[in-house]
Design an enzyme around this catalytic site. Structure first.
Site, PDB file in Angstrom:
ATOM      1  N   ASN A  89      -2.734 -23.582  22.358  1.00 50.29           N
ATOM      2  CA  ASN A  89      -1.438 -24.305  22.111  1.00 50.29           C
ATOM      3  C   ASN A  89      -0.286 -24.198  23.195  1.00 50.29           C
ATOM      4  OD1 ASN A  89      -0.164 -26.856  20.684  1.00 50.29           O
ATOM      5  ND2 ASN A  89       0.921 -24.849  20.211  1.00 50.29           N
ATOM      6  N   TYR A 154       3.451 -29.234  35.534  1.00 53.13           N
ATOM      7  CA  TYR A 154       3.041 -29.497  34.371  1.00 53.13           C
ATOM      8  C   TYR A 154       1.572 -30.435  34.334  1.00 53.13           C
ATOM      9  CZ  TYR A 154       3.092 -30.558  29.280  1.00 53.13           C
ATOM     10  OH  TYR A 154       2.708 -31.000  28.061  1.00 53.13           O
ATOM     11  N   LYS A 158      -2.454 -29.363  33.033  1.00 48.34           N
ATOM     12  CA  LYS A 158      -3.090 -30.084  31.997  1.00 48.34           C
ATOM     13  C   LYS A 158      -4.493 -30.784  32.349  1.00 48.34           C
ATOM     14  CE  LYS A 158      -0.459 -28.820  28.728  1.00 48.34           C
ATOM     15  NZ  LYS A 158      -0.499 -27.983  27.664  1.00 48.34           N
TER      16      LYS A 158
HETATM   17  P1  NAD Z   1       7.406 -25.999  21.961  1.00 48.34           P
HETATM   18  O1  NAD Z   1       8.381 -25.651  22.962  1.00 48.34           O
HETATM   19  O2  NAD Z   1       7.916 -26.491  20.321  1.00 48.34           O
HETATM   20  O3  NAD Z   1       6.443 -24.890  21.312  1.00 48.34           O
HETATM   21  C1  NAD Z   1       5.836 -23.985  22.441  1.00 48.34           C
HETATM   22  C2  NAD Z   1       5.341 -23.079  21.713  1.00 48.34           C
HETATM   23  O4  NAD Z   1       4.513 -22.161  22.762  1.00 48.34           O
HETATM   24  C3  NAD Z   1       5.929 -21.956  21.010  1.00 48.34           C
HETATM   25  O5  NAD Z   1       5.280 -21.544  19.738  1.00 48.34           O
HETATM   26  C4  NAD Z   1       6.301 -20.692  21.815  1.00 48.34           C
HETATM   27  O6  NAD Z   1       6.227 -19.677  21.267  1.00 48.34           O
HETATM   28  C5  NAD Z   1       5.000 -20.803  22.810  1.00 48.34           C
HETATM   29  N1  NAD Z   1       5.241 -20.140  24.036  1.00 48.34           N
HETATM   30  C6  NAD Z   1       5.944 -20.737  25.075  1.00 48.34           C
HETATM   31  N2  NAD Z   1       6.150 -19.923  25.920  1.00 48.34           N
HETATM   32  C7  NAD Z   1       5.304 -18.891  25.638  1.00 48.34           C
HETATM   33  C8  NAD Z   1       4.776 -17.271  26.238  1.00 48.34           C
HETATM   34  N3  NAD Z   1       5.023 -17.187  27.594  1.00 48.34           N
HETATM   35  N4  NAD Z   1       3.851 -16.708  25.654  1.00 48.34           N
HETATM   36  C9  NAD Z   1       3.498 -17.358  24.442  1.00 48.34           C
HETATM   37  N5  NAD Z   1       3.651 -18.161  23.924  1.00 48.34           N
HETATM   38  C10 NAD Z   1       4.519 -19.142  24.505  1.00 48.34           C
HETATM   39  O7  NAD Z   1       6.381 -27.249  22.282  1.00 48.34           O
HETATM   40  P2  NAD Z   1       5.317 -27.902  21.900  1.00 48.34           P
HETATM   41  O8  NAD Z   1       5.974 -29.655  22.149  1.00 48.34           O
HETATM   42  O9  NAD Z   1       5.174 -27.716  20.244  1.00 48.34           O
HETATM   43  O10 NAD Z   1       4.218 -27.912  22.701  1.00 48.34           O
HETATM   44  C11 NAD Z   1       2.773 -27.301  22.301  1.00 48.34           C
HETATM   45  C12 NAD Z   1       1.918 -27.786  23.452  1.00 48.34           C
HETATM   46  O11 NAD Z   1       1.659 -29.376  23.232  1.00 48.34           O
HETATM   47  C13 NAD Z   1       2.215 -27.354  24.583  1.00 48.34           C
HETATM   48  O12 NAD Z   1       0.952 -26.974  25.296  1.00 48.34           O
HETATM   49  C14 NAD Z   1       2.318 -28.712  25.297  1.00 48.34           C
HETATM   50  O13 NAD Z   1       2.379 -28.721  26.908  1.00 48.34           O
HETATM   51  C15 NAD Z   1       1.730 -29.808  24.456  1.00 48.34           C
HETATM   52  N6  NAD Z   1       2.461 -31.158  24.632  1.00 48.34           N
HETATM   53  C16 NAD Z   1       3.477 -31.264  23.933  1.00 48.34           C
HETATM   54  C17 NAD Z   1       3.981 -32.428  24.219  1.00 48.34           C
HETATM   55  C18 NAD Z   1       5.411 -32.981  23.547  1.00 48.34           C
HETATM   56  O14 NAD Z   1       5.769 -34.105  24.018  1.00 48.34           O
HETATM   57  N7  NAD Z   1       6.150 -32.199  22.603  1.00 48.34           N
HETATM   58  C19 NAD Z   1       3.267 -33.477  24.750  1.00 48.34           C
HETATM   59  C20 NAD Z   1       1.930 -33.232  25.419  1.00 48.34           C
HETATM   60  C21 NAD Z   1       1.572 -31.855  25.278  1.00 48.34           C
END
Ligand code: NAD
Length: 246
Positions: A89, A154, A158
């Protein structure tokens, strides 16, 4: 729904990963959440403890170091006797036009969103095979379908997540290992609060359900896919986006 299962969740310290860690723990899995820093891992564990959740532990390996991951997963397997579920994730996003994106920024996205997913998955597969089955789940995105108007790294990462998911489902099906992804739409986390208005506002207008997603919406999809309710579901990219697909 996950009693007795051991689940490793990357990016578990906040946002979608934190909510998923909490939901899995409430459903009686032993959860190992991974984050990037000691402070954020400790804070996540403290926050869970405040809610009475203690069947969670946390680590902060460098997800781009295969050896570190392999060692950590071996010690988790030693402690618990088995590993059943991996959720890839952790992820970072991008929104700059291509001319403003540095080579390092592009590499950083691919390293975390794609390479790290390969490393953790490669490290967990032998343990899942030993159990005669298991579940690998990846976090994709709605941008993995049509791309996005800026920040090409990005969506590129994905699209790779989707290809990895569909291919591995075909490779690992014979071992009773299911591989699926969840493709969230715009979800209310730090990742979105960092995006510029020009990216968010046009997206909001395309959501038939009329709201952005909450982390629990995505966590619920992960719970279903990780559970035996999805025992015949593999190679799928499950959209959780309020039907906002363009
Ligand atoms: P967030 O930024 O709140 O959390 C990201 C997480 O990734 C955190 O726990 C952080 O510790 C970890 N992380 C970041 N960089 C890191 C690194 N270098 N090494 C290890 N861990 C690392 O983001 P989120 O929105 O909860 O995103 C989680 C997933 O969901 C991601 O893969 C993101 O692409 C995907 N996503 C998010 C959205 C959205 O709108 N929020 C939409 C589609 C997909």
């Amino acid at each position: 729904m996950l009693e007795g299962k051991v689940a490793i969740i990357t990016g578990g310290t906040r946002g979608i990963g934190f909510e998923t860690s909490k939901l899995f723990a409430k459903n009686k899995a032993n959860v190992i959440l991974l984050g990037s820093r000691e402070e954020t891992v400790n804070k996540a564990l403290e926050d869970l403890k405040k809610e009475g959740i203690s069947n969670v532990e946390g680590y902060y390996p460098n997800l781009n170091n295969y050896e570190e991951i392999e060692n950590l997963f071996s010690s988790i397997k030693e402690n618990y006797g088995h590993i059943d579920i991996l959720i890839n994730n952790a992820g970072i996003s991008a929104s700059k036009p291509i001319e403003d994106t540095t080579v390092e920024e592009f590499d950083r996205i691919m390293s975390l969103n794609v390479n790290a997913m390969f490393y953790t998955t490669k490290a967990v597969v032998p343990f899942l095979k030993e159990n005669n089955g298991g579940v690998i789940l990846n976090t994709s995105s709605m941008v993995s379908i049509y791309g996005q108007p800026s920040g090409v790294g990005y969506p590129a990462s994905k699209f790779a997540v989707n290809g990895f998911t569909k291919s591995l489902a075909r490779e690992l099906g014979k071992y009773n290992i299911r591989v699926n992804a969840v493709a969230p739409g715009v979800t209310n986390t730090d990742m979105v609060s960092n995006l510029p208005k020009e990216v968010i506002e046009p997206l909001l207008k395309t959501i038939p359900l009329g709201r952005i997603g909450e982390p629990i919406d995505v966590a619920n999809a992960f719970l279903y896919l990780a559970s035996d309710m999805a025992s015949y579901v593999t190679g799928n990219i499950l959209s959780v986006d309020g039907a906002a697909r363009s």
